[in-house]
Design a protein around this motif. Structure first.
Motif, mmCIF file in Angstrom:
data_model
loop_
_atom_site.group_PDB
_atom_site.id
_atom_site.type_symbol
_atom_site.label_atom_id
_atom_site.label_comp_id
_atom_site.label_asym_id
_atom_site.label_seq_id
_atom_site.Cartn_x
_atom_site.Cartn_y
_atom_site.Cartn_z
ATOM 1 N N GLY A 401 0.807 -1.209 0.000
ATOM 2 C CA GLY A 401 0.000 0.000 0.000
ATOM 3 C C GLY A 401 0.840 1.258 0.000
ATOM 4 N N THR A 402 1.864 1.288 0.832
ATOM 5 C CA THR A 402 2.757 2.442 0.898
ATOM 6 C C THR A 402 3.462 2.663 -0.431
ATOM 7 N N SER A 403 3.954 1.600 -1.036
ATOM 8 C CA SER A 403 4.670 1.725 -2.304
ATOM 9 C C SER A 403 3.755 2.247 -3.397
ATOM 10 N N ILE A 404 2.541 1.713 -3.475
ATOM 11 C CA ILE A 404 1.620 2.126 -4.533
ATOM 12 C C ILE A 404 1.249 3.593 -4.396
ATOM 13 N N ILE A 405 0.958 4.042 -3.179
ATOM 14 C CA ILE A 405 0.520 5.417 -3.014
ATOM 15 C C ILE A 405 1.659 6.396 -3.310
#
Length: 432
Positions: A401-405
Motif C-alpha cells: 500500500g505504501t509503495s503504490i501510493i
C-alpha cells in the motif's frame, strides 16, 4: 499521462529537463549497485531474508534494494527526510527560525536549506554508524578483522562511505528539483520503489507456481492494487470548493466586481509527504536498535514490525499528524481571509475577517481529516491483511500500500508539473 509526456517531449526545454532527470536517476541506480568496502554482502543478504517484512525490509524497499546490499546509497534519501522533518518542526518551535523562514525572504530560505543540509550529514553519520553496528553484530564484515574485531579505520571507512552516499543522494535530489522535472526527493523514492516491482511480481508468480499461495489470492492482490490506484487518482483530483462572492465597486465611470467564484481546497493537500515522513519516524526505533546492538526479536522491535497491528496503529497516527502539519504550513486561513477582504470578496453567510477565517479553518480541518484517513487506509489496510494472513505475509504485502501510493502520487505530481510548465510556455508564446 502518455499524451502529456508526448507533448512535453516536443518542447526543447522540457525535453532537456526530462533527459536530465532520467540521467540523475540513472546515476542513482548505478550508485545502488556499488557496494561499500569491507562488507560481506552474501551474509548480509542471508540476514535480510529473515527480516524482509520488518522495518528493515521497509528500509530496503525505499532504497531500491540498496540497503540489503550495503551499497554507497544504502541510506538513500532517509537522512534528508528526517532532517527536513526536524528543521520544519524547529521552525515552529523556535521563534528565531520561524522569523528566518517567514520574513527572511529568499536569503532566509537559503539559510534554512543550508541548516537542513548540515543536519542531513549529522543524521547520515548517526544512521551510518547504526548500520555499521548492525553489520558487525551479524558478522557481515570481513578483510579488516584482527584479534579485537573490526579495526577502527575499517569501521570509519564504512560509516563515512554511507554518510557520503546519503549526502550525494541529497545533492542529486536537489539537482532534479532545480534543473529537472518534479520534486527531487519524491523522484528518487519513486525510482527506488519502481526498481523493486519486477522482482516483487516475479516472486509472487513463483510462489503461486510452487503452490505457496493460491492463484486466487494472487488475482485478488492484483485487483486490490488496481483498486488502490483508481482510488488514489480519484482522491488526488478531488477538492472542496468554497463559494466566494465579490461585491461591486465603482471606480470612476466603470463598475468592477460582482462576479461569483470559488476557493478550491484539495482533499489530499499534502500529497505523499505525510506517508514519507511517517515512514521515517516509524523507522527510528529500528535505527536505535541497530545503534545499540539490540535484539531484532525483542518485544520492542516486534511492536515496530511493519507487518503488525501495533505498527499499523502508530503508522496511521503519524500519517494523520503529518497531514495536519503540512496542511497548516501550506494553507493559512487568516491570510486567505485577509486577501479576500482586501479584494472585496466574501463568503456568503459569513462576515469578512475573523468569521471568514474561522469558517475556512473548520473546512480545512474536515478536509484534512478526510485526506489523512484516506492516506491511512491505503497505507495500513495491507499491513492489517498481512498481520491476519500468513500467505499475505509471505509475499511482503505489508509494503504494497505504501509503495503504490508513493508511486502513483509522484507520477501524478510529475504530470501536473509538466502540464503547468507547458501552460506557462503557452502563455509566454501568446504574450510574445
Amino acid at each position: 499521462m502518455l499524451q502529456t509526456f508526448r507533448n512535453a517531449w516536443k518542447i526543447d526545454e522540457l525535453r532537456k529537463k526530462i533527459l536530465f532527470t532520467l540521467f540523475i536517476l540513472l546515476l542513482y541506480r548505478l550508485g545502488n549497485a556499488i557496494p561499500v568496502p569491507h562488507v560481506n554482502t552474501q551474509s548480509l543478504s542471508a540476514y535480510f531474508t529473515t527480516v524482509q517484512n520488518t522495518v528493515l525490509g521497509l528500509f530496503n524497499t525505499m532504497s531500491g534494494g540498496a540497503f540489503s546490499q550495503a551499497t554507497i546509497f544504502a541510506l538513500s534519501i532517509q537522512p534528508y527526510i528526517n532532517a527536513s522533518i526536524i528543521i520544519q518542526l524547529l521552525c515552529i518551535a523556535i521563534p528565531a527560525l520561524e522569523r528566518l523562514s517567514k520574513e527572511g525572504g529568499e536569503e532566509g530560505q537559503k539559510k534554512i536549506a543550508a541548516i537542513t543540509r548540515y543536519s542531513t550529514v549529522g543524521i547520515g553519520l548517526l544512521q551510518g554508524f547504526a548500520y555499521y553496528m548492525m553489520l558487525r553484530n551479524n558478522s557481515a564484515t570481513y578483510h579488516i578483522l584482527n584479534d579485537a574485531g573490526m579495526t577502527f579505520w575499517g569501521g570509519l571507512v564504512i560509516v563515512m562511505t554511507f554518510t557520503a552516499g546519503s549526502a550525494l543522494v541529497m545533492w542529486l535530489g536537489e539537482q532534479i528539483t532545480e534543473h529537472g522535472i518534479g520534486n527531487g526527493i519524491s523522484m528518487i523514492l519513486f525510482a527506488g520503489i519502481v526498481s523493486r516491482f519486477p522482482a516483487g511480481i516475479r516472486n509472487l508468480v513463483l510462489q503461486a507456481v510452487n503452490g505457496t499461495i493460491n492463484w486466487v489470492a494472487v488475482v485478488l492482490m492484483l485487483l486490490g492494487a488496481l483498486a488502490m490506484v483508481v482510488l488514489i487518482i480519484i482522491i488526488n483530483d478531488s477538492e472542496r470548493r468554497i463559494p466566494v462572492q465579490y461585491s461591486k465597486r465603482v471606480v470612476g465611470q466603470k463598475m468592477y466586481g460582482g462576479q461569483s467564484t470559488h476557493l478550491p481546497m484539495k482533499v489530499n493537500m499534502s500529497g505523499v509527504m505525510p506517508i514519507i515522513f511517517a515512514q521515517s519516524i516509524a523507522s527510528l526505533p529500528a535505527t536505535i536498535c541497530m545503534l545499540v546492538g539490540g535484539n531484532q526479536d525483542s518485544w520492542f522491535m516486534r511492536i515496530f514490525d511493519s507487518g503488525t497491528i501495533s505498527y499499523a496503529i502508530i503508522y496511521l497516527l503519524l500519517i494523520i499528524f503529518f497531514a495536519y502539519f503540512y496542511a497548516t504550513i501550506q494553507f493559512n486561513p487568516v491570510e486567505v481571509a485577509n486577501n479576500l477582504k482586501k479584494n472585496g470578496g466574501f463568503i456568503p453567510g459569513y462576515r469578512p475577517g475573523k468569521p471568514t477565517s474561522a469558517f475556512i479553518q473548520r473546512v480545512l480541518n474536515k478536509v484534512t481529516l478526510f485526506g489523512a484517513v484516506y492516506l491511512g487506509i491505503i497505507a495500513c489496510v495491507p499491513i492489517v491483511i498481512s498481520a491476519c494472513s500468513e500467505a499475505a505475509r509471505n509475499t511482503g504485502i505489508s509494503l504494497g500500500g505504501t509503495s503504490i501510493i508513493i508511486v502513483v502520487g509522484v507520477a501524478l505530481e510529475t504530470v501536473q508539473a509538466l502540464e503547468a510548465q507547458m501552460m506557462m510556455r503557452n502563455y509566454k508564446g501568446f504574450l510574445d
